[in-house]
Design a protein around this motif. Structure first.
Motif, PDB file in Angstrom:
ATOM      1  N   SER A  10       0.826  -1.216   0.000  1.00 55.05           N
ATOM      2  CA  SER A  10       0.000   0.000   0.000  1.00 55.05           C
ATOM      3  C   SER A  10       0.858   1.263   0.000  1.00 55.05           C
ATOM      4  O   SER A  10       0.334   2.369  -0.138  1.00 55.05           O
ATOM      5  CB  SER A  10      -0.914   0.003   1.230  1.00 55.05           C
ATOM      6  OG  SER A  10      -0.146  -0.072   2.424  1.00 55.05           O
ATOM      7  N   ARG A  11       2.190   1.093   0.154  1.00 52.75           N
ATOM      8  CA  ARG A  11       3.070   2.262   0.107  1.00 52.75           C
ATOM      9  C   ARG A  11       3.142   2.839  -1.307  1.00 52.75           C
ATOM     10  O   ARG A  11       3.067   2.102  -2.294  1.00 52.75           O
ATOM     11  CB  ARG A  11       4.488   1.881   0.553  1.00 52.75           C
ATOM     12  CG  ARG A  11       4.608   1.392   1.980  1.00 52.75           C
ATOM     13  CD  ARG A  11       6.072   1.204   2.291  1.00 52.75           C
ATOM     14  NE  ARG A  11       6.292   0.561   3.572  1.00 52.75           N
ATOM     15  CZ  ARG A  11       7.499   0.322   4.089  1.00 52.75           C
ATOM     16  NH1 ARG A  11       8.580   0.663   3.388  1.00 52.75           N
ATOM     17  NH2 ARG A  11       7.625  -0.263   5.262  1.00 52.75           N
ATOM     18  N   ARG A  12       3.375   4.111  -1.392  1.00 50.01           N
ATOM     19  CA  ARG A  12       3.545   4.743  -2.704  1.00 50.01           C
ATOM     20  C   ARG A  12       4.937   4.493  -3.259  1.00 50.01           C
ATOM     21  O   ARG A  12       5.146   4.525  -4.472  1.00 50.01           O
ATOM     22  CB  ARG A  12       3.289   6.250  -2.598  1.00 50.01           C
ATOM     23  CG  ARG A  12       1.852   6.609  -2.223  1.00 50.01           C
ATOM     24  CD  ARG A  12       1.655   8.099  -2.190  1.00 50.01           C
ATOM     25  NE  ARG A  12       1.940   8.709  -3.490  1.00 50.01           N
ATOM     26  CZ  ARG A  12       1.927  10.032  -3.705  1.00 50.01           C
ATOM     27  NH1 ARG A  12       1.656  10.857  -2.714  1.00 50.01           N
ATOM     28  NH2 ARG A  12       2.189  10.516  -4.905  1.00 50.01           N
ATOM     29  N   GLU A  13       5.902   4.260  -2.382  1.00 51.19           N
ATOM     30  CA  GLU A  13       7.292   4.085  -2.801  1.00 51.19           C
ATOM     31  C   GLU A  13       7.939   3.029  -1.914  1.00 51.19           C
ATOM     32  O   GLU A  13       7.915   3.138  -0.684  1.00 51.19           O
ATOM     33  CB  GLU A  13       8.032   5.421  -2.702  1.00 51.19           C
ATOM     34  CG  GLU A  13       9.411   5.430  -3.300  1.00 51.19           C
ATOM     35  CD  GLU A  13      10.043   6.825  -3.237  1.00 51.19           C
ATOM     36  OE1 GLU A  13      10.407   7.353  -4.304  1.00 51.19           O
ATOM     37  OE2 GLU A  13      10.146   7.380  -2.127  1.00 51.19           O
ATOM     38  N   LEU A  14       8.524   2.008  -2.546  1.00 50.86           N
ATOM     39  CA  LEU A  14       9.193   0.952  -1.775  1.00 50.86           C
ATOM     40  C   LEU A  14      10.685   1.206  -1.636  1.00 50.86           C
ATOM     41  O   LEU A  14      11.281   0.882  -0.611  1.00 50.86           O
ATOM     42  CB  LEU A  14       8.986  -0.406  -2.459  1.00 50.86           C
ATOM     43  CG  LEU A  14       7.556  -0.900  -2.667  1.00 50.86           C
ATOM     44  CD1 LEU A  14       7.569  -2.330  -3.165  1.00 50.86           C
ATOM     45  CD2 LEU A  14       6.742  -0.771  -1.405  1.00 50.86           C
ATOM     46  N   ILE A  15      11.303   1.734  -2.687  1.00 49.47           N
ATOM     47  CA  ILE A  15      12.751   1.976  -2.698  1.00 49.47           C
ATOM     48  C   ILE A  15      13.004   3.368  -3.264  1.00 49.47           C
ATOM     49  O   ILE A  15      12.411   3.757  -4.285  1.00 49.47           O
ATOM     50  CB  ILE A  15      13.492   0.927  -3.555  1.00 49.47           C
ATOM     51  CG1 ILE A  15      13.326  -0.478  -2.955  1.00 49.47           C
ATOM     52  CG2 ILE A  15      14.974   1.273  -3.690  1.00 49.47           C
ATOM     53  CD1 ILE A  15      13.891  -1.579  -3.836  1.00 49.47           C
ATOM     54  N   ARG A  16      13.889   4.115  -2.593  1.00 51.95           N
ATOM     55  CA  ARG A  16      14.299   5.426  -3.109  1.00 51.95           C
ATOM     56  C   ARG A  16      15.806   5.572  -2.912  1.00 51.95           C
ATOM     57  O   ARG A  16      16.305   5.495  -1.778  1.00 51.95           O
ATOM     58  CB  ARG A  16      13.566   6.555  -2.406  1.00 51.95           C
ATOM     59  CG  ARG A  16      13.890   7.945  -2.981  1.00 51.95           C
ATOM     60  CD  ARG A  16      13.098   9.020  -2.276  1.00 51.95           C
ATOM     61  NE  ARG A  16      13.321  10.326  -2.852  1.00 51.95           N
ATOM     62  CZ  ARG A  16      12.683  10.822  -3.915  1.00 51.95           C
ATOM     63  NH1 ARG A  16      11.746  10.079  -4.510  1.00 51.95           N
ATOM     64  NH2 ARG A  16      12.946  12.013  -4.390  1.00 51.95           N
ATOM     65  N   LEU A  17      16.533   5.714  -4.009  1.00 52.03           N
ATOM     66  CA  LEU A  17      17.967   5.970  -3.974  1.00 52.03           C
ATOM     67  C   LEU A  17      18.213   7.330  -4.600  1.00 52.03           C
ATOM     68  O   LEU A  17      17.804   7.587  -5.733  1.00 52.03           O
ATOM     69  CB  LEU A  17      18.742   4.895  -4.749  1.00 52.03           C
ATOM     70  CG  LEU A  17      18.671   3.457  -4.229  1.00 52.03           C
ATOM     71  CD1 LEU A  17      19.439   2.525  -5.161  1.00 52.03           C
ATOM     72  CD2 LEU A  17      19.220   3.364  -2.819  1.00 52.03           C
ATOM     73  N   LYS A  18      18.872   8.201  -3.863  1.00 53.79           N
ATOM     74  CA  LYS A  18      19.157   9.529  -4.395  1.00 53.79           C
ATOM     75  C   LYS A  18      20.261   9.441  -5.445  1.00 53.79           C
ATOM     76  O   LYS A  18      21.018   8.448  -5.502  1.00 53.79           O
ATOM     77  CB  LYS A  18      19.566  10.469  -3.266  1.00 53.79           C
ATOM     78  CG  LYS A  18      20.863  10.079  -2.581  1.00 53.79           C
ATOM     79  CD  LYS A  18      21.197  11.052  -1.463  1.00 53.79           C
ATOM     80  CE  LYS A  18      22.535  10.672  -0.801  1.00 53.79           C
ATOM     81  NZ  LYS A  18      22.896  11.597   0.283  1.00 53.79           N
TER      82      LYS A  18
END
Length: 529
Positions: A319-327
């Motif tokens: 249900s999350r909008r984003e599972l992984i975020r790498l800058k």
């Protein structure tokens, strides 16, 4: 010089412990040029090649001519070529050309055990080629190799002028080099499943089109035969009833009212024209036609049924909008180095387009020290493929993604598995509840695998283990799946099943792959997901 052809005629082979032949009365020919040998894992491709090479003796049949020079390049990169020392000392012009086409460095032959998988494969092929063989057999030459090595192998295959046979599941390789395909197919004939060896003209894409057309035509012929059998059986039933009626009248006599002139006229007409005999003769003729149609229907060979279902029942995306975020940053290969200590010229550059991240190492050929990535964001339904040559940093990027996926139900399947992994998987399988075990085995069957062989204690091959690990992962209902080289060791039908299955996965998916065809299938499937 007359063109030569390698022929295998009426080959029957049975393993000593088997109840029935692996194949019977098999016939195939290999002219000059490249022929691909295709089929499911364990169906008999390698056995047929061993017979062609003279390493196995068939129960019956022959290989001709028997005076050709054959050279074989094995699938296993751990196998050192027997003529490796000869190759190291060979500097003839043709050998130099082979070195150049395959990008082989001068010292590789002296340090075989330290080479990468792709480098060993190039050396194996080079050592096979310098024997100047009439017949060159390559067994899975592009397993574990990156795109540059694949392209180098394609180039030397195109330059080879003899009889080339490649046992492979690499569609890109086959389409680029082969003009004929010999397919081992599981067929259904008269209630039994048999293995047939069928030759198609063209590369893989062309051969599969022919196969699908032939399969549709065979299915239609079988449907027409069954329809005709049904019609004739109905007519036979009606005529049989008529014959019985006539025979009953003969045995019991037919009492006709003296005043029923029409009935008396019908009886007299039947006697005069031999109608009674005509009905019986017509019934006998119909029996013959029915037997002939049944025989025709029983001889029709159709493709054996394969599973085509959804294994992802009851699995929901996060249900999350984003599972992984790498800058956007630099990830060093050596954790002791700081990103600011690295310069762009020593980095792999990651570029993302649509569902694919491509890693491009430094142009000067130096080994990169890190990978420079753009902003990467992975949502709950995103499917992403990571591609690039060996050593470019795919594993480093994958690890960073896994570390960033916090508190996400996740399934990670590594590229290399061991016997210990197999034992752990089987222990886990047998420890499941009956309901979960049934779900896992049903999903396993839908990935073109045989649950019965697994339950009978047969050790799963590396490809079958990948399927089992994926299916076992269903129990935990993962919202993210990460797979490194998922198609290694898989036959083409299994690749198709994997592409279909992973393409329909409702959660987030990350794969690392050198298989261009598989990546295209998977990203295309996700485009309509």
């Amino acid at each position: 010089m007359q063109p030569i052809t390698l022929s295998l005629s009426n080959i029957t082979f049975t393993y000593p412990t088997a109840d029935s032949p692996l194949f019977a009365q098999a016939n195939c020919t290999f002219p000059q040029g490249w022929t691909a040998v295709l089929g499911d894992n364990g169906i008999g491709k390698s056995t047929l090649m061993a017979i062609a090479r003279g390493k196995l003796r068939p129960d019956s049949g022959q290989v001709s001519p028997n005076n050709l020079v054959l050279s074989y390049c094995p699938q296993d990169i751990a196998v050192r070529p027997v003529n490796l020392e000869d190759f190291a000392a060979d500097w003839q012009p043709e050998t130099i050309r082979i070195r150049e086409r395959l990008g082989i460095e001068d010292d590789w032959a002296y340090r075989y055990d330290t080479l990468s998988g792709g480098e060993r494969k190039r050396l194996q092929i080079a050592c096979a080629l310098i024997l100047n063989p009439d017949v060159l057999i390559l067994d899975e030459p592009t397993n574990h190799v990156d795109e540059p090595t694949q392209q180098a192998i394609i180039e030397v295959m195109r330059n080879y002028q003899g009889i080339g046979i490649v046992v492979s599941h690499d569609v890109t390789l086959i389409d680029a080099t082969c003009t004929r395909c010999i397919m081992f197919e599981r067929r259904h004939v008269n209630g039994r499943n048999l293995t047939e060896i069928i030759t198609y003209q063209g590369n893989y894409s062309q051969a599969t089109q022919q196969k699908h057309c032939n399969d549709r035509a065979a299915s239609q012929r079988l449907a027409d035969a069954r329809k005709e059998i049904s019609r004739l059986e109905s007519a036979q039933s009606q005529r049989f009833a008529k014959v019985q009626q006539i025979e009953s009248a003969k045995q019991h006599g037919e009492r006709i009212n003296p005043k029923d002139h029409d009935a008396r006229n019908r009886r007299n007409l039947a006697k005069m024209t031999g109608l009674d005999a005509g009905v019986s003769r017509s019934y006998a003729q119909l029996n013959g036609r029915l037997a002939k149609v049944r025989q025709t229907g029983e001889a029709i060979s159709t493709a054996s049924k394969r599973y085509d279902g959804n294994i992802w029942l009851n699995i929901e995306p996060s249900s999350r909008r984003e599972l992984i975020r790498l800058k956007s940053e630099v990830i060093p290969f050596n954790k002791q180095l700081l990103p600011e200590q690295l310069k762009d010229k020593s980095l792999t550059m990651a570029a993302q387009s649509s569902n694919v991240i491509r890693l491009n190492p430094p142009q000067d050929g130096e080994a990169p020290q890190g990978v420079k990535i753009p902003l990467i964001s992975i949502g709950p339904r995103d499917h992403l493929a990571i591609i690039g040559p060996n050593g470019a940093g795919k594993t480093t990027l994958i690890r960073a993604m896994i570390d960033a996926a916090i508190d996400i139900p996740m399934l990670v399947i590594q590229q290399n598995t061991t016997l210990a992994d197999t034992e752990r998987a089987m222990t886990l399988l047998h420890g499941l509840s009956q309901a979960d075990k049934s779900m896992v085995l049903s999903a396993y069957a839908q990935l073109n695998a045989d649950p019965d062989r697994l339950l009978q204690g047969e050790v799963a091959s590396p490809g079958e283990l990948r399927k089992l690990l994926l299916c076992l992962g269903l129990v935990s209902k993962p919202q993210l799946i990460v797979m490194d080289e998922p198609t290694n060791h898989l036959d083409l039908n299994s690749k198709v099943a994997f592409a279909r299955t992973l393409g329909s996965y409702p959660g987030a998916l990350i794969i690392v792959s050198h298989d261009d065809w598989f990546v295209r299938q998977l990203t295309a499937a996700n485009g309509s997901h």
